[in-house]
Design a protein around this motif. Structure first.
Motif, mmCIF file in Angstrom:
data_model
loop_
_atom_site.group_PDB
_atom_site.id
_atom_site.type_symbol
_atom_site.label_atom_id
_atom_site.label_comp_id
_atom_site.label_asym_id
_atom_site.label_seq_id
_atom_site.Cartn_x
_atom_site.Cartn_y
_atom_site.Cartn_z
ATOM 1 N N UNK A 1 1.072 -1.343 0.540
ATOM 2 C CA UNK A 1 0.184 -0.224 -0.037
ATOM 3 C C UNK A 1 0.653 1.754 0.148
ATOM 4 N N UNK A 2 1.845 0.724 0.786
ATOM 5 C CA UNK A 2 2.842 2.523 0.475
ATOM 6 C C UNK A 2 3.325 2.605 -0.257
ATOM 7 N N UNK A 3 4.123 1.403 -1.291
ATOM 8 C CA UNK A 3 4.751 1.919 -2.560
ATOM 9 C C UNK A 3 3.570 2.349 -2.854
ATOM 10 N N UNK A 4 2.021 1.507 -3.739
ATOM 11 C CA UNK A 4 1.013 2.151 -4.616
ATOM 12 C C UNK A 4 0.771 3.885 -3.640
ATOM 13 N N UNK A 5 0.442 4.062 -2.557
ATOM 14 C CA UNK A 5 0.356 5.071 -2.665
ATOM 15 C C UNK A 5 1.428 6.358 -2.490
ATOM 16 N N UNK A 6 2.555 6.217 -2.624
ATOM 17 C CA UNK A 6 3.594 6.894 -3.112
ATOM 18 C C UNK A 6 3.392 6.925 -4.593
ATOM 19 N N UNK A 7 3.479 5.735 -5.438
ATOM 20 C CA UNK A 7 2.938 5.855 -6.595
ATOM 21 C C UNK A 7 2.152 6.977 -7.440
ATOM 22 N N UNK A 8 1.489 6.676 -6.558
ATOM 23 C CA UNK A 8 -0.078 7.945 -6.962
ATOM 24 C C UNK A 8 0.280 8.928 -6.491
ATOM 25 N N UNK A 9 1.031 9.762 -5.438
ATOM 26 C CA UNK A 9 1.163 10.990 -5.523
ATOM 27 C C UNK A 9 1.889 11.426 -6.141
ATOM 28 N N UNK A 10 2.891 10.830 -6.549
ATOM 29 C CA UNK A 10 4.129 10.920 -7.452
ATOM 30 C C UNK A 10 3.509 10.983 -8.700
ATOM 31 N N UNK A 11 2.516 10.656 -9.294
ATOM 32 C CA UNK A 11 2.074 11.081 -10.634
ATOM 33 C C UNK A 11 1.453 12.271 -10.520
ATOM 34 N N UNK A 12 1.249 12.120 -9.041
ATOM 35 C CA UNK A 12 -0.234 13.633 -9.359
ATOM 36 C C UNK A 12 0.803 14.812 -8.988
ATOM 37 N N UNK A 13 1.779 14.915 -9.614
ATOM 38 C CA UNK A 13 2.885 16.158 -8.968
ATOM 39 C C UNK A 13 3.993 15.623 -10.992
ATOM 40 N N UNK A 14 3.208 15.065 -11.711
ATOM 41 C CA UNK A 14 4.238 15.075 -13.549
ATOM 42 C C UNK A 14 3.076 15.500 -14.392
ATOM 43 N N UNK A 15 2.786 16.026 -14.590
ATOM 44 C CA UNK A 15 2.418 16.889 -16.018
ATOM 45 C C UNK A 15 3.229 15.552 -17.331
ATOM 46 N N UNK A 16 1.838 15.846 -17.607
ATOM 47 C CA UNK A 16 1.691 14.915 -18.435
ATOM 48 C C UNK A 16 1.611 15.300 -20.434
#
Lengths: 109, 311, 528
Positions: B70-85
């Protein structure tokens, strides 16, 4: 890197087939499932004696081949004096139950 | 720009595309090997299958093993919010690029810890090898990003891409190319690709990333796999948006957004093809030669920063 | 073998050793010496050291119902000659102890452990008589190969500890791997002692696939025994069945037709080709060079495809029979075979150039897993692994069988002993095998593919040595009533597994699968 690709897939293409979506036919003489020609069998039980794993069993009027024990060696087909049993080319023999692996044939006594 | 709604849309796009990118890489590798290969959508089917299954946890494990997926997935989701696509916008008020790098580090830390938690030797070996690689590559990543931040004057990823897109070709300098090269090597290292690690191996003695996943099953394994796939797409997105974001939309209008989306998909595909080609053309390097390659990446990043000041 | 050579051997021994010889005899290229138990190890050691003989096998026979004792045999092959020396001694059935041969010949180590497991004869002076093939919970005092142990008896399993070698030190970890592995391979247990990544000790524990083939063989009539032999080690089916058939044919002094000898050579070489292709592909795969590996696997599949076309079985089963082969190669099969071999030769050359030309792969292969010449000689390694370490021995050339006397081929020998050397030796052997098949096809005589042979009489002994793709393998049979009385099988892997313990020292753990693959070892052939 480019050499590898040039000599690889660009020359050969894709070599694997999309089995099971396309059928596969083995060569003649492929040792597949033993099949009995019910008309030729006279129950002289030579095949039962030569079978190394006792996969072939006789009951009155009936011959059963247990594919779970069969090792597809072809001895039964070689030794039958009437050529009543042959090694067919069938290889898709899976079953969801153990009983499904035993094939029965009706033969003369 | 700091726009939470756009950030959520972009994050959803990244999460949705992640298994597809992995599927494309596998398919390209298979065709290069003259095989049919699995269908491109196979990772989606794998994840679907894993979510249905139950989890088995080792009796020696502690709470670390239970929370790590859960920690790993949560970290990835938060990082995804910070990256422009495809738009130069992200949830910038949450954090900037440094936060992204340390979100990855958090995920890696918990993964390595959980691998040791189960008490199996392979987990321990995988953790120690992973730490060896990341101890050298993290400074390289940070330096590469600093060089982009030096050019544009901000560490917020949306801000970096905004300045570079608006500035146009005037801002293109050798710094960006050197930093991109360093970041490319870092992508291969962080995502367990050849020449660092073989993602398709079954030999447990040679695994680095896979060894840390040996203890997971069922839903937990699905989350860990999804986190790995997302990490790859995030690295690709960061690489393009921090160094060559040309094509991204700077405003929310139909045409720029469409161009931005297509540009992003093309760049994603190019990067994935490059990874597949490199994976197919060489073998895994000997473990003790890896620091040489990693230090090479660090030198490139260092040169990128230097070239900003000198050139 | 003649009287003169035997005389020379006896003359070269010391006085007290020569006095221990009770009886001698010569049969074909074999000299038999029945010796006293006390001088048995010394004579074996003398012949091994002074005459440069290699150890072929060491086994026991339960003769209690015939001569009230156990017979212990050791077979040595003289260097450079097509001659064998068999030493026989007897072990008392009450006092089941004999002096160990291991201090004289190091590679007798595992043989004596196996004799202890199977017969309960203890080698006095052996460094470590742990069980080799029987598992921890096999009850003590029950010995499977003795005649009074019924093949289908059930035993009570009592768990016991197994003592592994212990390596102590600062920062030394023990990594136990297996027997259940992450990939779909056979079970085997490896205990690494590592200091960080470099390996400082490796202990092997095998025996998980022990099937009791030697016991089963004692109740199989000879015609069914061929089928049993085919299934000892799946990808060496043809070599095992060939050795068995040749041993039975020697038991009744039958001479098989010329045509069948050539056909047997062709199929032996086909088996060698597809095995070596699988091995070089596996070496490339373990370095993660997938394109090269798939290239080799595609070629392997093409060769197995031609096997299927010629014989109906991809693994060449159902080809050998007592007295020859079931059918030869017809015209259509022959033209397809030649076509396929030409394609394989060109394609394999491309694969070889590809691998040699990729620096990242060569970096992994060179200087990895070095096996020195001395280690290979002491451990009696056989096959391509030995030839890559400088040992010049190939059964096809040194003890010709089938039609090899009439065919000419080179035996590649290299000296570096690393994974690259083994890769080169296997690649060279593939080219040589293709050339052998072409020669055999063009020189094939006409005739029947087989003859009927009579059932061997009881009490005779014969053996057959065959070069399988992994190395030399032996089948040794004492005939009983229509079935073997004692059947000793020794696969090449029984010797070659010892090479692993020596070759991995100093290498890092991720290189272990590469070294393992380069030796191409069989779990099933080793455990029987």
């Amino acid at each position: 890197m480019l050499e590898t690709i040039r000599k690889g897939v660009l020359k050969k293409g894709v070599v694997t087939d999309r089995y099971p979506y396309v059928p596969y036919m083995p060569y003649d003489g492929h040792l597949g499932m033993p099949m009995v020609d019910e008309a030729k069998c006279t129950s002289d039980k030579v095949c039962e004696q030569v079978c190394p794993t006792t996969a072939i069993r006789f009951a009155p009027g009936q011959l059963s081949i247990d594919l779970g024990l069969c090792i597809f060696c072809g001895e039964c087909a070689r030794r039958c004096p009437h050529q009543a049993i042959i090694m067919s080319k069938e290889f898709e023999l899976a079953s969801k139950r153990r009983e499904g692996l035993v094939r029965f044939y009706v033969v003369q006594q | 720009m700091n726009d939470p709604l756009l950030a959520i849309i972009q994050a959803a796009l990244i999460l949705g595309l992640a298994p597809l990118v992995t599927g494309i890489i596998r398919k390209v590798k298979a065709v290069l090997q003259s095989r049919q290969g699995p269908p491109i959508l196979q990772p989606y089917y794998d994840l679907q299958k894993l979510f249905r299954k139950s989890s088995v946890v080792s009796s020696d494990a502690s709470w670390v093993s239970i929370i790590t997926p859960y920690v790993c997935m949560a970290a990835m989701v938060v990082a995804a919010l910070l990256v422009p696509v495809f738009v130069t916008a992200s949830f910038g008020s949450l954090g900037d690029l440094i936060v992204v790098v340390y979100l990855f580090a958090t995920a890696r830390f918990f993964m390595a810890l959980a691998a040791l938690d189960a008490g199996s030797t392979f987990g321990g070996m995988g953790s120690s090898r992973e730490m060896m690689i990341s101890s050298i590559i993290e400074p390289a990543i940070l330096l590469a990003i600093f060089s982009a931040a030096l050019i544009t004057g901000t560490t917020d990823l949306a801000g970096i891409s905004q300045v570079l897109v608006v500035g146009g070709y005037d801002l293109v300098r050798p710094t960006l190319f050197l930093a991109f090269a360093a970041f490319f090597i870092a992508t291969l290292a962080e995502n367990a690709r050849i020449p660092f690690d073989n993602p398709a191996t079954h030999l447990e003695l040679t695994m680095i990333h896979e060894a840390m996943l040996l203890e997971y099953s069922g839903k937990k394994l699905a989350l860990m796999e999804m986190a790995s796939m997302t990490k790859l797409v995030l690295f690709i997105a960061i690489a393009w948006s921090a160094f060559f974001p040309f094509g991204m939309a700077t405003e929310v209008a139909i045409l720029p957004v469409a161009i931005g989306l297509i540009a992003f998909l093309v760049k994603l595909l190019l990067f994935a093809l490059a990874i597949a080609l490199i994976e197919s053309s060489m073998s895994k390097m000997r473990l003790f030669r890896l620091p040489n390659l990693l230090t090479g990446s660090f030198i490139l990043a260092f040169l990128a920063v230097m070239s900003f000041y000198i050139l | 073998m003649n009287e003169r050579l035997m005389g020379e051997i006896i003359a070269s021994m010391e006085e007290e050793l020569a006095n221990g010889i009770k009886k001698t005899g010569i049969k074909g290229n074999h000299v038999w010496m029945t010796v006293e138990q006390s001088v048995f190890p010394k004579i074996a050691g003398h012949i091994h050291n002074s005459w440069g003989a290699t150890l072929v096998s060491m086994h026991a026979v339960d003769n209690r119902f015939i001569s009230s004792d156990y017979k212990l045999c050791i077979i040595l092959a003289l260097k450079g000659e097509d001659d064998f020396v068999t030493l026989v001694t007897s072990v008392d059935s009450k006092d089941t102890v004999f002096p160990s041969v291991t201090p004289e010949i190091f590679s007798a180590d595992w043989y004596e452990r196996e004799i202890n497991d199977m017969f309960g004869l203890q080698a006095k002076g052996h460094p470590d008589l742990k069980p080799l093939v029987l598992y921890d919970d096999w009850p003590e005092g029950t010995y499977p190969l003795r005649k009074d142990f019924a093949a289908d008896s059930r035993v009570l399993r009592i768990p016991r500890p197994y003592n592994y070698r212990n390596v102590e030190g600062e920062g030394v970890f023990v990594i136990p791997v297996g027997p259940v592995h992450a990939g779909v391979i056979e079970p085997g247990h490896f205990r690494f002692s590592v200091a960080g990544e470099p390996i400082i000790d490796l202990e092997l524990r095998l025996g998980y696939v022990h099937k009791g083939i030697e016991k089963i063989s004692e109740r199989m009539p000879y015609s069914k025994g061929v089928l049993l032999a085919e299934r000892i080690s799946g990808d060496n089916s043809f070599a095992h069945s060939l050795a068995y058939c040749q041993a039975v044919e020697a038991l009744c002094n039958a001479k098989v037709p010329e045509r069948s000898r050539f056909v047997r050579c062709i199929f032996s070489e086909l088996e060698r080709i597809y095995n070596h292709l699988g091995d070089v592909g596996g070496i490339a795969l373990d370095t993660a060079f997938s394109i090269g590996a798939q290239h080799a696997y595609i070629l392997r599949e093409r060769v197995m495809d031609i096997n299927d076309l010629l014989t109906g079985s991809r693994f060449l089963r159902g080809v050998n029979c007592l007295g020859g082969v079931w059918k030869g190669i017809d015209e259509r099969g022959r033209s397809k075979l030649i076509e396929r071999l030409v394609m394989v030769k060109l394609d394999f050359q491309e694969f070889y150039d590809e691998v040699i030309g990729t620096p990242s792969v060569m970096d992994r292969l060179e200087t990895t897993g070095v096996l020195s010449y001395e280690a290979a000689k002491d451990l009696n390694i056989v096959g391509p692994g030995a030839r890559a370490s400088g040992i010049d021995r190939d059964v096809r050339r040194d003890h010709p069988y089938a039609a090899y006397r009439d065919l000419s081929f080179k035996v590649p020998i290299l000296t570096q002993g690393d994974v690259n050397a083994r890769f080169q030796v296997k690649s060279e052997e593939i080219f040589e095998s293709i050339s052998i098949i072409e020669q055999a096809l063009s020189n094939m005589p006409e005739g029947e593919p087989r003859i009927d042979i009579p059932t061997p009489e009881p009490g005779r002994t014969a053996m057959s040595l065959v070069e399988s793709p992994r190395g030399e393998l032996l089948h040794w049979i004492v005939s009983g009533e229509g079935k073997p009385f004692r059947h000793k099988i020794r696969d090449a892997s029984f010797h070659n597994w010892r090479a692993m313990e020596v070759a991995v020292l100093g290498n890092i753990v991720p290189d272990f699968p590469l070294v393992n693959k380069s030796f191409s070892l069989s779990y099933s052939g080793n455990d029987l």
